[in-house]
Design a protein around this motif. Structure first.
Motif, short mmCIF file in Angstrom:
data_model
loop_
_atom_site.label_atom_id
_atom_site.label_comp_id
_atom_site.label_asym_id
_atom_site.label_seq_id
_atom_site.Cartn_x
_atom_site.Cartn_y
_atom_site.Cartn_z
N PHE A 158 0.83 -1.21 0.00
CA PHE A 158 0.00 0.00 0.00
C PHE A 158 0.86 1.26 0.00
O PHE A 158 0.64 2.18 -0.79
CB PHE A 158 -0.92 -0.01 1.22
CG PHE A 158 -1.76 1.22 1.37
CD1 PHE A 158 -2.98 1.32 0.72
CD2 PHE A 158 -1.34 2.30 2.14
CE1 PHE A 158 -3.76 2.46 0.84
CE2 PHE A 158 -2.11 3.44 2.26
CZ PHE A 158 -3.32 3.53 1.61
N LEU A 162 1.11 4.16 -2.98
CA LEU A 162 0.79 5.56 -2.74
C LEU A 162 2.02 6.44 -2.97
O LEU A 162 1.92 7.53 -3.53
CB LEU A 162 0.26 5.75 -1.32
CG LEU A 162 -0.18 7.17 -0.94
CD1 LEU A 162 -1.22 7.70 -1.91
CD2 LEU A 162 -0.71 7.20 0.49
N THR A 363 -3.81 1.85 -4.81
CA THR A 363 -4.15 2.38 -3.48
C THR A 363 -5.66 2.34 -3.26
O THR A 363 -6.14 1.93 -2.20
CB THR A 363 -3.64 3.82 -3.35
OG1 THR A 363 -2.24 3.87 -3.65
CG2 THR A 363 -3.84 4.33 -1.92
#
Length: 637
Positions: A158, A162, A363
Motif C-alpha cells: 500500500f 501511494l 491504493t
C-alpha cells in the motif's frame, strides 16, 4: 543528467547502515522513552545527523589525504534516503497505524467491539491474546511474527503504491513549478550548502556569519537544556503567552495567543517571500478578530474561527488552480507519452502517467477490497492526493520546515460535516470502520512526503543526478522505513507492553473516538454541519480571491499560500513569521538584495544550530536519559 555517482552501491550501503542506526535511535527516543520527536522535523533529525556525520568523515579523509571521499551527490542521496526512511518509522506513520490496527481488539467497550468484524485480517491481526500481549507485554517478550508478516507485506504494498502515485504526480508538475514559475525550493538550501565540496568563496562551514547564527540557536537551547538538567538554572523557555492581555469578552476570544520561539522557523523562513510571511501573521490576527467580532454580535464563545475547515476549502481551491496553471505542461506530457512512442522524454512521461494512475488505482483497490464503498474510497483518496499536491507546492514555494502544515483530519471530516454520515453508513456495514482504519491518510503525514519528493527533484537537477533513478533509490527507503519501523515498534511493545511505555502509543486519543463514531453513526446519524460548510466555502473564496488579486494587481501584498499555512497551523507559525517579515523587510529596504544574500548563511546557521543542539544532541541524550527531557521537551511539529 549524466552524473550517476550519487546512486553508487557505496551510497546505498551507507544509507542502509545509517538507517539501521537511526531506527534504533527512533526506537529509543520516540517509542520507549518519548524524548525528542526526531522524525517529525523537516528535515528529519536522523537524516540531518547522517549528513553531518558523512561531512565530518569527508573532512577527515581530506585532511589525511586518503582516497575515497564522498561526492556531493553521494552525500545528498544518503541524506534523502535516511530522511525518508526515518520519517516513515515515526509517530505520524507507523506508530499511528499500529494504534488503528490494534486498539479495537484491545479495548472492550460496547461501541468499539463491533468494529472487529469489519477489519480485514490481511490488514489487522485478529488474535486477541497477541494484541493483549502487545499492550501489556508478552510473558517471554517474543514477537509472534507469524501473525504480523501478512499485514506487514500488505501495508508495504500500500505504501509503495501511494508513494509511486504521489512521486509521479510531483514529477509531472515539477517543470511547471521549477521552469515556468521559477519557484525557489527554499528547504534544499541547507543540505546543498552543507554538502558542497567545490563552492566558490569561503565554504559554508568556514563562514563566520553561519557560525554566529549557529551559536545563537545553540546558546538558546543549551540554556534550556541546563535548566532541564538542573532546575535551579534559569531557563529562557520556548514561548511567550500573550493570553493574559485578553481577559474579558469578547476580547477573550483572542486566547490562546502564544508567541513560539522557533529558531528553525525563523532561520529557514528568512528564505520565504515577504508576501507569504506577511500573509501568515496578518491572516492569523484577522481570523482571531473574526471570533471577537462574532462573539460581540451574539455568536457562542469558543467556536470561531474554524481554522481547519477554512483550510480544507482553501486547499481544494488551490489544488484546482495548480492543475489549471500547469495545464500546458500536463497537456504536453500527455501528448509526449501517448502520441509518440520513441525518445527519452516520451518514455519518461509515459512512466510518470502510468505511475500516477497505476499507483492511484492500486491504493484505491486496497481501500475498496478492505471494505469501503468504491465511490467513497475514490472520493476520499482523491482529496487526500489533492491535499498532498498542495502541500508539495507549499514546500516548493514557501519551504516551511513543518510536516503538519496541512488541514489535518479534514480530508475525512469534510465529507461527514458536508453530507452527514447517512450516505456512508447506508453504503455497507464495513465502510465506516474501514474508513476509520484509513484515517491515518488524513491525520498522519505519509501523503505529505510529497515535500521530500519535490525537493528531491530539485536536488537531483542541481547536483546532476538522474531523477528516475533517484526515485527508484528512494522507493527502497520506503521499504526500509516500513520494515524497520514495524520491527522497532513490535519488539519493545512485546518486551515491555505499550501501556508500560511513557508515551504509550501515539494516536490512541484519536483512534478510540474514530471507531466509536463508526459504531454510533449506525444508530444516530451525524447531520450536516452548516457552520462548518460555510467556513469551508469561505476558505475557498478567500484562497481564490487572493490568487485572483495576485494575477490582477502587480505587487499585491498577500499570498494564498500564506493563508492556507495560517489555517493549518497559524497558532505556531504566526510569531516566527512576524519576526521573519519584519527583519527581511528591513534588510531589503535598507540593504537590498546584496545584504539579503550576505545574511543567508547567518539564518541557515540559526536553523542548523537548533537542529544540531535541540535535535541531534538533546535527541541523543534524551534517548538514554529519558526523564531529563521532561524538563525541556522538544517537538518539531
Amino acid at each position: 543528467m549524466e552524473n550517476y555517482q550519487g546512486l553508487s552501491k557505496r551510497a546505498f550501503v551507507l544509507a542502509l547502515l545509517l538507517s539501521l542506526l537511526a531506527g534504533f535511535w527512533v526506537r529509543r527516543s520516540e517509542i520507549m522513552v518519548l524524548a525528542t520527536q526526531i522524525t517529525e522535523s523537516v528535515p528529519a533529525i536522523p537524516g540531518l545527523a547522517a549528513l553531518a556525520l558523512l561531512i565530518a568523515l569527508n573532512y577527515l579523509l581530506h585532511k589525511l589525504r586518503k582516497a575515497g571521499s564522498f561526492s556531493t551527490a553521494e552525500l545528498l542521496t544518503t541524506f534523502l534516503f535516511v530522511t525518508i526512511s526515518t520519517t516513515i518509522m515515526g509517530i505520524g506513520v507507523t506508530q499511528f497505524l499500529f494504534s488503528l490496527m490494534t486498539l479495537p481488539f484491545y479495548l472492550k467497550t460496547r461501541d468499539i467491539i463491533p468494529n472487529r468484524a469489519y477489519l480485514p485480517r490481511w490488514l489487522a491481526p485478529h488474535n486477541l491474546q497477541a494484541i493483549k500481549h502487545l499492550y501489556e507485554g508478552a510473558p517471554n517478550g517474543v514477537v509472534p511474527w507469524h501473525l504480523w508478516i501478512v499485514p506487514l507485506l500488505c501495508w508495504l504494498g500500500f505504501f509503495l503504491a501511494l508513494w509511486w502515485c504521489l512521486a509521479s504526480l510531483m514529477g509531472l508538475l515539477y517543470h511547471a513549478w521549477a521552469d515556468d514559475e521559477r519557484l525557489s525550493f527554499p528547504l534544499v538550501a541547507l543540505p546543498l550548502e552543507m554538502s558542497q565540496t567545490d563552492v566558490q568563496g569561503p565554504p559554508f562551514f568556514r563562514n563566520p556569519l553561519m557560525w554566529s547564527g549557529f551559536a545563537l540557536a545553540a546558546v538558546y537551547n543549551l540554556i534550556n537544556i541546563a535548566h532541564a538538567l538542573a532546575p535551579a538554572f534559569p531557563a529562557m523557555g520556548k514561548q511567550f503567552d500573550l493570553s493574559p492581555l485578553f481577559t474579558s469578552p469578547p476580547w477573550s476570544e483572542m486566547k490562546p495567543l502564544i508567541f513560539h520561539i522557533r529558531p528553525e522557523l525563523i532561520g529557514l523562513g528568512f528564505l520565504v517571500s515577504t508576501e507569504i510571511s506577511l500573509t501568515v501573521w496578518v491572516s492569523y490576527f484577522v481570523l482571531k478578530l473574526t471570533a471577537v467580532f462574532g462573539v460581540a454580535h451574539g455568536a457562542a464563545p469558543g467556536l470561531l474561527p474554524y481554522f481547519q475547515e477554512e483550510g480544507i476549502g482553501a486547499y481544494m481551491v488551490l489544488a484546482v488552480l495548480l492543475i489549471w496553471l500547469a495545464r500546458r505542461r500536463l497537456k504536453e506530457a500527455w501528448k509526449s507519452a501517448w502520441h509518440n512512442i520513441t525518445g527519452p522524454d516520451n518514455t519518461r512521461y509515459r512512466r510518470l502517467w502510468l505511475g500516477f494512475f497505476g499507483g492511484f488505482l492500486i491504493t484505491w483497490s486496497y481501500m475498496w477490497m478492505a471494505g469501503m464503498g468504491w465511490w467513497i474510497a475514490l472520493a476520499y483518496l482523491a482529496l487526500v492526493v489533492a491535499v498532498a499536491m498542495v502541500y508539495g507546492r507549499l514546500r516548493a514555494e514557501a519551504g516551511v520546515p513543518l510536516i503538519w502544515l496541512f488541514p489535518y483530519q479534514q480530508q475525512k471530516a469534510f465529507f461527514l460535516y458536508t453530507f452527514g454520515s447517512a450516505p456512508f453508513a447506508r453504503n455497507s456495514p464495513s465502510t465506516l470502520t474501514v474508513w476509520a482504519l484509513f484515517v491515518f491518510l488524513a491525520r498522519g503525514y505519509f501523503p505529505e512526503m510529497t515535500g521530500y519528493q519535490i525537493e528531491s527533484l530539485e536536488i537531483a537537477r542541481r547536483v546532476k543526478i538522474h531523477a528516475a533513478k533517484l526515485f527508484s533509490f528512494l522507493a527502497l527507503a520506503v521499504v526500509v522505513g516500513v520494515v524497520l519501523g514495524w520491527y522497532n515498534h513490535l519488539v519493545p511493545y512485546y518486551q515491555h507492553g505499550v501501556v508500560q511505555l511513557r508515551g504509550e502509543i501515539w494516536g490512541q486519543w484519536l483512534t478510540e473516538p474514530e471507531y466509536s463514531a463508526a459504531t454510533g453513526y449506525m444508530q444516530t446519524p451525524k447531520l450536516p454541519d452548516i457552520p462548518r460548510i460555510y467556513a469551508t466555502l469561505i476558505g475557498a473564496l478567500i484562497a481564490f480571491s487572493l490568487w485572483w488579486c495576485r494575477i490582477r494587481f502587480t505587487g499585491f501584498w498577500f499570498h494564498p499560500i500564506g493563508y492556507v499555512m495560517t489555517c493549518s497551523y497559524g497558532s505556531l507559525i504566526w510569531g516566527p513569521f512576524l519576526v521573519v517579515w519584519l527583519v527581511k523587510s528591513l534588510v531589503l529596504r535598507y540593504g537590498g538584495m546584496r545584504l539579503y544574500r550576505r545574511l543567508i548563511p547567518f539564518f541557515l546557521g540559526l536553523a542548523l544550530g537548533h537542529f544540531a543542539v535541540a535535535g541531534i544532541l538533546w535527541g541523543l541524550m534524551g534517548a538514554w536519559v529519558g526523564s531529563a527531557v521532561q524538563g525541556y521537551p522538544v517537538f518539531f511539529g
